[in-house]
Scaffold this motif. Structure first.
Motif, short mmCIF file in Angstrom:
data_model
loop_
_atom_site.label_atom_id
_atom_site.label_comp_id
_atom_site.label_asym_id
_atom_site.label_seq_id
_atom_site.Cartn_x
_atom_site.Cartn_y
_atom_site.Cartn_z
N LEU A 1 2.24 13.24 1.19
CA LEU A 1 1.35 13.20 0.04
C LEU A 1 1.48 14.43 -0.85
O LEU A 1 1.10 14.38 -2.03
CB LEU A 1 -0.10 13.07 0.53
CG LEU A 1 -0.49 11.71 1.13
CD1 LEU A 1 -1.94 11.74 1.59
CD2 LEU A 1 -0.26 10.59 0.15
N LYS B 1 1.90 12.63 -9.43
CA LYS B 1 1.25 13.92 -9.22
C LYS B 1 2.26 15.02 -8.95
O LYS B 1 2.14 16.13 -9.51
CB LYS B 1 0.28 13.80 -8.04
CG LYS B 1 -0.54 15.04 -7.76
CD LYS B 1 -1.57 15.28 -8.84
CE LYS B 1 -2.48 16.46 -8.47
NZ LYS B 1 -3.51 16.70 -9.50
N SER C 1 1.43 5.73 -13.87
CA SER C 1 0.19 4.99 -13.64
C SER C 1 -0.08 3.96 -14.75
O SER C 1 -0.78 2.99 -14.53
CB SER C 1 -0.99 5.95 -13.54
OG SER C 1 -1.12 6.70 -14.73
N ASN D 1 0.83 -1.21 0.00
CA ASN D 1 0.00 0.00 0.00
C ASN D 1 0.86 1.26 0.00
O ASN D 1 0.51 2.26 -0.65
CB ASN D 1 -0.93 -0.01 1.21
CG ASN D 1 -1.96 -1.11 1.16
OD1 ASN D 1 -2.46 -1.45 0.08
ND2 ASN D 1 -2.28 -1.69 2.30
N ARG D 2 1.97 1.21 0.72
CA ARG D 2 2.85 2.39 0.72
C ARG D 2 3.52 2.57 -0.64
O ARG D 2 3.72 3.70 -1.09
CB ARG D 2 3.90 2.24 1.82
CG ARG D 2 4.63 3.55 2.11
CD ARG D 2 5.31 3.56 3.44
NE ARG D 2 5.76 4.91 3.79
CZ ARG D 2 5.04 5.78 4.44
NH1 ARG D 2 3.81 5.46 4.81
NH2 ARG D 2 5.50 6.99 4.73
N ASP E 1 11.23 5.83 2.14
CA ASP E 1 10.35 6.36 1.09
C ASP E 1 11.13 7.02 -0.04
O ASP E 1 10.87 6.78 -1.22
CB ASP E 1 9.37 7.37 1.69
CG ASP E 1 8.32 6.71 2.56
OD1 ASP E 1 8.28 5.47 2.59
OD2 ASP E 1 7.55 7.43 3.21
N ALA F 1 2.15 1.81 -3.52
CA ALA F 1 1.13 2.40 -4.38
C ALA F 1 0.97 3.89 -4.10
O ALA F 1 0.79 4.70 -5.03
CB ALA F 1 -0.20 1.67 -4.19
N MET F 2 1.03 4.27 -2.84
CA MET F 2 0.93 5.68 -2.48
C MET F 2 2.11 6.49 -3.04
O MET F 2 1.94 7.59 -3.58
CB MET F 2 0.87 5.83 -0.96
CG MET F 2 0.72 7.27 -0.47
SD MET F 2 1.11 7.45 1.26
CE MET F 2 2.90 7.34 1.23
N LEU F 3 3.32 5.93 -2.94
CA LEU F 3 4.50 6.64 -3.44
C LEU F 3 4.45 6.80 -4.95
O LEU F 3 4.89 7.82 -5.49
CB LEU F 3 5.77 5.89 -3.02
CG LEU F 3 6.09 5.88 -1.52
CD1 LEU F 3 7.33 5.04 -1.24
CD2 LEU F 3 6.27 7.29 -0.98
N ALA G 1 1.69 7.17 -6.68
CA ALA G 1 0.74 8.25 -6.93
C ALA G 1 1.37 9.61 -6.67
O ALA G 1 1.16 10.57 -7.43
CB ALA G 1 -0.49 8.05 -6.05
N VAL G 2 2.18 9.71 -5.61
CA VAL G 2 2.88 10.97 -5.32
C VAL G 2 3.88 11.28 -6.42
O VAL G 2 4.03 12.44 -6.85
CB VAL G 2 3.57 10.89 -3.95
CG1 VAL G 2 4.44 12.11 -3.71
CG2 VAL G 2 2.54 10.75 -2.84
#
Length: 454
Positions: free
Chosen positions: A395, A340, A347, A329-330, A367, A332-334, A336-337
């Motif tokens: 984020l 963006k 993606s 999950n982390r 990270d 996937a978050m990184l 996305a960051v």
């Protein structure tokens, strides 16, 4: 006559009268198992019944002996235990089959038997097999006694006769109590045998090491309550195709739970690795894209770890994501960051993240290195073998400070790195590092411009 049965939860050990899909105590699903109940008319004399009744004492009258903690002869194990084994403690060591649990215990016997009397109880090997393995490991001592037995009553009788200082049980799943009808390894047997061993350790001051198998989920096989009963829970981890092993503390009543010990398996047994960073970075490719080094804290020890990432055009409409040693999950978050805030179109790519040597990174300080590895793979430009990255990513793409930064930078400098990317918040609290350029950035955009240059 129908045998009376009870139902246990394998997560918390809660006992219920009937089966349920969800445990009413801990809320876990599909953890209720059925076991035969112990006979009420045939109890037998247990060790707990033979012990004299303890009396309450004032806490000010209690004394702690100086020899309460003793060295096991292996510094890496002593580090994980918090400075050595504690007299009268019950230590549970778990790991996958063939990982080296029995080898580690037998080597410890060779060290402990120099100053203490040790009884090694094996329910899985014959005395001849133990002798063959002891000869291979060069373990020999007049203070080391071996017993091949699975009946707990006979084990306790042998302990009463030999009066050892250290008792090793290999393994808890092979022991059975004669007053219970359930088979060895069942929930009731594991709980009852562990309780008897705990009373033995506390009542006579014998240090007990218990080996436990792990299930397919990676936790100790048997009820979860087993981990609550013991004083220390150590997990022996490692990949089957790798020679190194990591000993990690999941619970420790006498020390920190985030320490690790590193060993290497060879033909002569387990060898301690005092410098794990150098071992974990061995074989690193030269100037290859998609790799970056970070520094994580394992207890009070800084350890360098290599994070690799691979981004490729998605072969299907839904991109594939996989991570090994890094939280999914982390990751996937990184990503996305990175898309963006870093302006990289990731993606639409299949993404794979891997931490080399089977290490698991669970702190945010990794990270930034993961971001750097992902960007390097996407742009197909190497970060550089002389560069490391440490920092937490938010984020909004900002970099947050992490603890023990100076200790991390000392380790990075010691391993010969020339540059390290860190958050700017640490600028006023760091000393000087000869030969190491400390680059301070505010966000991932500055980090990418500083390292992944066009």
């Amino acid at each position: 006559m129908k045998t009376k049965t009870v139902f246990f939860c394998t997560e918390c050990g809660n006992e219920t009268a009937k089966w349920a899909g969800r445990c009413p105590s801990c809320g876990a699903w599909n953890t209720i198992v059925e076991q035969a109940a112990p006979k009420e008319t045939v109890k037998g004399k247990r060790y707990t019944e033979m012990m004299p009744r303890a009396k309450a004492r004032q806490i000010d009258d209690l004394e702690i002996a100086e020899e309460l903690r003793f060295a096991t002869g292996m510094r890496e194990l002593d580090r994980v235990l918090g400075g050595g084994a504690v007299k009268g403690s019950l230590v549970l060591i778990g790991g996958a089959p063939g990982i080296g649990k029995s080898t580690l215990m037998l080597q410890i016997c060779g060290q402990l038997s120099k100053t203490s009397k040790v009884l090694y109880v094996s329910g899985e090997e014959s005395p001849r097999q133990l002798k063959m393995r002891a000869d291979r490991l060069a373990v020999s001592s007049g203070n080391l006694f071996v017993l091949a037995e699975t009946c707990l009553g006979d084990v306790l009788a042998s302990v009463s006769e030999e009066k050892p200082d250290v008792l090793i049980i290999d393994s808890i799943q092979t022991l059975y109590h004669e007053t219970l009808e359930s088979p060895a390894g069942s929930v009731a047997q594991v709980k009852d045998c562990t309780m008897e061993l705990m009373q033995l350790a506390k009542g006579q001051g014998i240090t007990v090491f218990v080996i436990g198998h792990v299930n397919k989920e990676g936790s100790i096989a048997g009820p979860k309550v087993l981990e609550h009963m013991v004083d220390c829970v150590l997990y022996f981890e490692g990949e089957s195709h790798m020679s190194h092993r990591i000993l990690r503390a999941a619970k420790n009543r006498f020390g920190a739970t985030n320490e690790i010990g590193v060993f290497e398996m060879n033909s002569e047994g387990l060898v301690e690795v005092p410098n794990p960073s150098e071992m974990l970075l061995s074989g690193r490719p030269e100037n290859a894209p998609g790799t970056c080094v970070t520094c994580v804290m394992e207890g009070v020890r800084p350890v360098l770890a290599e994070i690799q990432a691979l981004l490729a055009p998605a072969a299907q409409s839904v991109p594939r994501r996989m991570s090994n040693g890094f939280d999914y999950n982390r990751a996937a978050m990184l990503m996305a960051v990175l898309e963006k805030r870093g302006a990289l179109k990731v993606s639409g790519c299949d993404a794979y993240i891997n931490v080399i040597a089977g290490l698991t990174l669970d702190e945010p300080a990794a990270d930034l290195a993961a971001i750097m590895a992902l960007a390097s793979s996407y742009l197909d430009k190497p970060v550089g073998n002389h560069v490391a990255a440490i920092g937490e990513v938010g984020l909004t793409g900002e970099l947050r400070s992490v603890s023990h930064m100076e200790e991390r930078l000392r380790e990075v400098q010691r391993l010969g790195f020339e540059e390290c990317i860190i958050p700017r918040q640490h600028s006023d609290r760091l000393g000087t590092f000869v030969g190491l350029k400390v680059t301070e950035v505010r966000n991932i955009g500055e980090a990418l411009r500083a390292i992944v240059r066009p």
